[in-house]
Design an enzyme around this catalytic site. Structure first.
Site, mmCIF file in Angstrom:
data_model
loop_
_atom_site.group_PDB
_atom_site.id
_atom_site.type_symbol
_atom_site.label_atom_id
_atom_site.label_comp_id
_atom_site.label_asym_id
_atom_site.label_seq_id
_atom_site.Cartn_x
_atom_site.Cartn_y
_atom_site.Cartn_z
ATOM 1 N N ASP A 79 0.831 -1.217 0.000
ATOM 2 C CA ASP A 79 0.000 0.000 0.000
ATOM 3 C C ASP A 79 0.866 1.269 0.000
ATOM 4 O O ASP A 79 2.046 1.233 0.353
ATOM 5 C CB ASP A 79 -0.964 0.009 1.191
ATOM 6 C CG ASP A 79 -0.263 -0.167 2.537
ATOM 7 O OD1 ASP A 79 0.795 -0.826 2.594
ATOM 8 O OD2 ASP A 79 -0.781 0.353 3.546
ATOM 9 N N GLU A 137 -0.601 -2.128 5.072
ATOM 10 C CA GLU A 137 0.308 -2.115 6.239
ATOM 11 C C GLU A 137 0.189 -0.808 7.008
ATOM 12 O O GLU A 137 0.409 -0.763 8.216
ATOM 13 C CB GLU A 137 1.755 -2.326 5.766
ATOM 14 C CG GLU A 137 2.750 -2.551 6.898
ATOM 15 C CD GLU A 137 3.184 -1.271 7.602
ATOM 16 O OE1 GLU A 137 3.461 -1.329 8.809
ATOM 17 O OE2 GLU A 137 3.236 -0.211 6.953
ATOM 18 N N GLU A 138 -0.149 0.271 6.305
ATOM 19 C CA GLU A 138 -0.107 1.601 6.930
ATOM 20 C C GLU A 138 -1.318 1.913 7.795
ATOM 21 O O GLU A 138 -1.326 2.918 8.497
ATOM 22 C CB GLU A 138 0.027 2.691 5.850
ATOM 23 C CG GLU A 138 1.290 2.605 4.996
ATOM 24 C CD GLU A 138 2.542 3.062 5.725
ATOM 25 O OE1 GLU A 138 2.443 3.479 6.892
ATOM 26 O OE2 GLU A 138 3.628 2.973 5.119
ATOM 27 N N ARG A 179 18.134 -7.194 14.316
ATOM 28 C CA ARG A 179 18.360 -7.274 15.753
ATOM 29 C C ARG A 179 17.767 -8.581 16.265
ATOM 30 O O ARG A 179 16.721 -9.019 15.803
ATOM 31 C CB ARG A 179 17.667 -6.104 16.436
ATOM 32 C CG ARG A 179 17.912 -6.010 17.915
ATOM 33 C CD ARG A 179 17.402 -4.656 18.403
ATOM 34 N NE ARG A 179 17.767 -4.414 19.771
ATOM 35 C CZ ARG A 179 16.910 -4.443 20.788
ATOM 36 N NH1 ARG A 179 15.645 -4.716 20.591
ATOM 37 N NH2 ARG A 179 17.326 -4.211 22.016
ATOM 38 N N HIS A 364 8.102 8.193 4.576
ATOM 39 C CA HIS A 364 6.891 8.996 4.832
ATOM 40 C C HIS A 364 7.082 10.462 4.437
ATOM 41 O O HIS A 364 6.221 11.289 4.709
ATOM 42 C CB HIS A 364 6.385 8.881 6.283
ATOM 43 C CG HIS A 364 5.763 7.547 6.581
ATOM 44 N ND1 HIS A 364 4.724 7.375 7.459
ATOM 45 C CD2 HIS A 364 6.021 6.321 6.086
ATOM 46 C CE1 HIS A 364 4.380 6.099 7.507
ATOM 47 N NE2 HIS A 364 5.174 5.436 6.688
HETATM 48 ZN ZN LIG Z 1 5.163 3.425 6.465
HETATM 49 ZN ZN LIG Z 2 6.484 0.811 5.450
#
Ligand SMILES: [Zn+2]
Ligand SMILES: [Zn+2]
Length: 392
Positions: A79, A137-138, A179, A364
């Site tokens: 997305d 996902e956002e 990590r 972003h």
């Molecule tokens: Zn994002």
């Molecule tokens: Zn992302």
């Protein structure tokens, strides 16, 4: 085993073309109809049989190896964001006000690239690879991974482990980071409504000033991270919006605050709703007003499985060299890959995508553009890690 680098290079131009098509045609979370159809069409061209409509616009496809074995998932999100693109790229977004400012175009192109590579290698591995193309996902409160899981993405064939990655412009092309443990944070949201009592601006004694209460609440909330969370645990409490008041000479009777709370440690996270509520209610009460707190749990922390960490770290070392791996990094951004991590062993890593010759923009931001030269590296780490898991 075929030379994976050479196989990736063979498809590089094609993969860049996928990326540019996706970049030019971004779609917001839950609206990714064309993106989903594009992915399915490309998988069909490769001779795969994609499953579409998995928990929304999700698409999956399975690449079977030479013999039965385990199944590993490779996940990419697809997305875009409501961010106006200002890159000036020749393949910049044609969808006004929407862009791939989080690089999910690159994730998707890399997974399509991984599909090409794995198809060429399929006589050389046991088990299967499930390609998981995930929408939305956002959208923190209505994210794409949860409905895909509910729709059985981890079953039939059962997925034993999953690998995901995110482009990371803080690191240059050729670098990567992972990590052991929590890699990305929980991402929660809260709203606080402060209720006071209006009066004339000249007569504060007749009212209860919601703006003054709000300012004390905001200041007191800062003590959660500084005084109530161990310095060894990363945490963030941010107030992002404040709205209240109607006129310069009127004591405001109501203020609305919105904020986000982020944690890497699930135990610390679980204490946050209580701490925020206690402070907001207590401060407001002490000043004669009232606070109402609404807390919305978003993504869980993205926690890498130790076994998957070992596999991916080993592949990175072999592929990039130990000096190119940024150690022990984590970020307080959220990722709905976390819901896969809660169910099966997962590994998530960041791929350096910064071209040092270009101006830096974070994800972003409308100026963000991932360096396409990083694409082969992302594919190589993902494919080799998947094969290493299947060979184990
Ligand atoms: Zn994002
Ligand atoms: Zn992302």
């Amino acid at each position: 085993m075929k030379d994976i680098k050479a196989v990736i290079n063979k498809y590089f131009e094609q993969i860049v073309a996928y990326r540019r098509h996706l970049h030019e045609n971004p779609e917001l979370s839950h609206e990714e109809k064309n993106t989903s159809e594009f992915i399915a069409a490309k998988l069909r061209e490769m001779g795969l049989e994609p499953k579409t409509g998995v928990g929304g616009y999700g698409v999956t496809a399975v690449i079977e190896g030479a013999a039965p074995g385990k199944c590993v998932g490779l996940r990419a999100d697809f997305d875009a964001l409501p961010v106006k693109e200002v890159t000036g790229l020749p393949f910049a977004s044609k969808n006004e006000g929407v862009s791939h400012a989080c690089g999910h175009d690159v994730h998707t192109a890399m997974l399509l690239g991984a599909a090409h590579v794995l198809i060429e290698l399929k006589d050389e591995f046991k088990g299967c690879v499930k390609l998981v193309f995930q929408p939305a996902e956002e959208d923190v409160l209505n994210c794409g991974s949860v409905p895909m899981i509910a729709d059985g993405v981890l079953e039939d064939p059962k997925v034993d482990a999953m690998i995901g990655q995110h482009v990371w412009p803080q690191y240059t092309t050729g670098q990567a980071a992972i990590r052991n443990g929590a890699m990305m944070a929980s991402s929660d949201r809260f709203h606080i409504t402060i209720k006071g009592k209006g009066s004339h601006g000249s007569a504060p004694e007749d009212g209860v000033d919601a703006i003054v209460i709000a300012s004390h609440v905001i200041a007191a909330l800062q003590t959660i991270v500084s005084r109530k969370v161990s310095p060894r645990d990363a945490a963030v409490v941010t107030i992002g919006t404040i709205h209240g008041g109607s006129r310069y000479n009127v004591i405001a009777d109501e203020v609305k605050l919105e904020g986000t709370s982020r944690n890497l440690n699930p135990e610390v996270r679980n204490k946050m709703p209580g701490r925020i509520t206690e402070i907001a209610e207590g401060v407001a009460k002490a000043m004669g007003g009232e606070a109402v707190v609404e807390y919305f749990k978003g993504y869980s922390p993205t926690v890498n499985d130790p076994g998957m960490f070992d596999i991916i770290y080993g592949v990175m070392k072999e592929t990039l060299g130990e000096n190119a791996i940024v150690p022990e990094m984590s970020a307080l951004g959220g990722e709905d890959f976390s819901y896969f991590c809660e169910r099966i062993p997962c590994g998530f890593f960041w791929l350096g995508t910064r071209n040092p010759e270009q101006e830096f923009f974070p994800i972003h931001h409308g100026g963000f553009n991932a360096d396409e030269k990083a694409i082969p590296t992302g594919i190589e780490i993902a494919v080799k890690s998947a094969l290493a898991f299947l060979a184990k």
